[in-house]
Scaffold this active site. Sequence first.
Site, PDB file in Angstrom:
ATOM      1  N   ASP A   3      -0.121  -1.023 -15.057  1.00  0.00           N
ATOM      2  CA  ASP A   3       0.155   0.136 -14.208  1.00  0.00           C
ATOM      3  C   ASP A   3       1.564   0.586 -14.563  1.00  0.00           C
ATOM      4  OD1 ASP A   3       0.953   1.853 -12.199  1.00  0.00           O
ATOM      5  OD2 ASP A   3       0.342   0.561 -10.541  1.00  0.00           O
TER       6      ASP A   3
ATOM      7  N   TYR B 266       7.582  -9.708  -5.167  1.00  0.00           N
ATOM      8  CA  TYR B 266       6.453  -8.795  -5.227  1.00  0.00           C
ATOM      9  C   TYR B 266       6.772  -7.554  -6.038  1.00  0.00           C
ATOM     10  CZ  TYR B 266       2.626  -5.741  -4.069  1.00  0.00           C
ATOM     11  OH  TYR B 266       1.527  -4.915  -4.162  1.00  0.00           O
TER      12      TYR B 266
ATOM     13  N   LYS C 204       0.267  -5.558  -7.184  1.00  0.00           N
ATOM     14  CA  LYS C 204      -0.831  -6.517  -7.352  1.00  0.00           C
ATOM     15  C   LYS C 204      -1.200  -6.640  -8.821  1.00  0.00           C
ATOM     16  CE  LYS C 204      -2.252  -8.833  -3.888  1.00  0.00           C
ATOM     17  NZ  LYS C 204      -2.158 -10.281  -3.962  1.00  0.00           N
TER      18      LYS C 204
HETATM   19  C1  F6R Z   1      -1.181  -2.154  -3.525  1.00  0.00           C
HETATM   20  C2  F6R Z   1      -0.359  -0.979  -3.774  1.00  0.00           C
HETATM   21  C3  F6R Z   1      -0.122  -0.028  -2.678  1.00  0.00           C
HETATM   22  C4  F6R Z   1       1.358  -0.039  -2.270  1.00  0.00           C
HETATM   23  C5  F6R Z   1       1.620   0.892  -1.087  1.00  0.00           C
HETATM   24  C6  F6R Z   1       3.097   0.972  -0.710  1.00  0.00           C
HETATM   25  O1  F6R Z   1      -1.317  -2.918  -4.684  1.00  0.00           O
HETATM   26  O2  F6R Z   1       0.144  -0.794  -4.864  1.00  0.00           O
HETATM   27  O3  F6R Z   1      -0.938  -0.275  -1.585  1.00  0.00           O
HETATM   28  O4  F6R Z   1       1.763  -1.345  -1.971  1.00  0.00           O
HETATM   29  O5  F6R Z   1       1.191   2.189  -1.404  1.00  0.00           O
HETATM   30  O6  F6R Z   1       3.817   1.304  -1.848  1.00  0.00           O
HETATM   31  P1  F6R Z   1       5.399   1.455  -1.870  1.00  0.00           P
HETATM   32  O7  F6R Z   1       5.971   0.141  -1.372  1.00  0.00           O
HETATM   33  O8  F6R Z   1       5.688   1.724  -3.308  1.00  0.00           O
HETATM   34  O9  F6R Z   1       5.711   2.599  -0.949  1.00  0.00           O
HETATM   35 MG    MG Z   2      -3.392  -1.056  -9.713  1.00  0.00          MG
HETATM   36 MG    MG Z   3       0.680   1.340  -8.793  1.00  0.00          MG
END
Ligand code: F6R
Ligand code: MG
Ligand code: MG
Length: 364
Positions: free
Chosen positions: A13, A230, A233
């Site tokens: 990603d 973190y 994922k």
């Molecule tokens: C799960 C994922 C999304 C983000 C969520 C918050 O793998 O990538 O669910 O965790 O959109 O994203 P941020 O912390 O970048 O605002």
């Molecule tokens: Mg992904």
């Molecule tokens: Mg992403």
Amino acid sequence: MEEKVTLSVIKADVGSLVGHSMVHEELLKIALTSLNSAKEQKIIIDSYVTHAGDDIELIMTHRRGEESEEIHKLAWSIFKAATEKAKELKLYGAGQDLLKDAFSGNIKGMGPGVAEMEFFERKSDPVIVFMADKTSPGAWNYPLYKIFADPFNTSGLVIDPSMHDGFIFEVLDIRDNKTIKLNCPEALYDLLMFIGATNRYLVKKVFRKKDNEIAAVTSTQKLSLIAGKYVGKDDPVMIVRCQSGFPAVGEVLEPFAFSYTVDGWMRGSHHGPIMPVSFKDAHPTRFDGPPRVIAAGFQLANGKLIGPQDMFDDPAFDEVRRQTNIIANYFRAHGPFEPHRLGLDDMEYTTMPEIMKKLKDKFK
Ligand code: F6R
Ligand code: MG
Ligand code: MG
């Protein structure tokens, strides 16, 4: 002499549209152009580029073996170039999976996910590449068990003499970084004790017991273990060989007719049902999910990838998609309560340390 073919699936990603939903087509174009030129230069034999949600998926065939520096470098350079484009378009999370600055010989441990297998191509050789988004590598434990060890799923285990001996599961303990091989059906109960714990023990490879032939391989990279925190994922991939002594295509797809629970979904911190979808529906939206999986089927022809067939683009999987939505409603109704929200040790985001600091003196 006949040469082995290597099938490499490398994914990352490196920025997405909108939020964490899907890969922008400009990024896919970069991957396509670069793989076409690698084909012309005879670095690879063939390739197919797609996306599962916000992950770019590079599917490549070549004769360079597993962990080839040249192939890994090629993938790394594509992800780097795509990151530049993602930055230009201000896509979300540009470069998010590229955890290191410079390529150092092997893309494993640098962020992207990798599944590779090398084998002699059979007279006719069907393979299925599974690609998931908003979940983690433990998501493959359940279907791999069903495909290679459960006769209620795979009738060939009972009635096909070429599979009747069973399969060997290679399981990785991601905490201690050790692997163990378990022969099934003899070690079924031992196997399940481990792989039922999907965030510690991952099925890394499966071999046919009769001749030790590779049958399946998964990506087992854990970003958080690489980065120490973190960073998204791991959105895993898996390759499964089918037919003529391996489970049939339909036996390989069958576990996905049930929407089993995986971890991931919103903020990588929730349990939710997995939804098998066609390529055109591989863009999670609701609560950044639900987690989904696509399946690209190919026939190999002297290393060429004939296909893909979009395996879940079939009304036979409509019912499980409906089931997923019902289960998603059930989980969502729990809001921030477990078991929808992951347990404290498994959450990828947490405010617990700050809250504890603020309130610790109030605990009596
Ligand atoms: C799960 C994922 C999304 C983000 C969520 C918050 O793998 O990538 O669910 O965790 O959109 O994203 P941020 O912390 O970048 O605002
Ligand atoms: Mg992904
Ligand atoms: Mg992403």
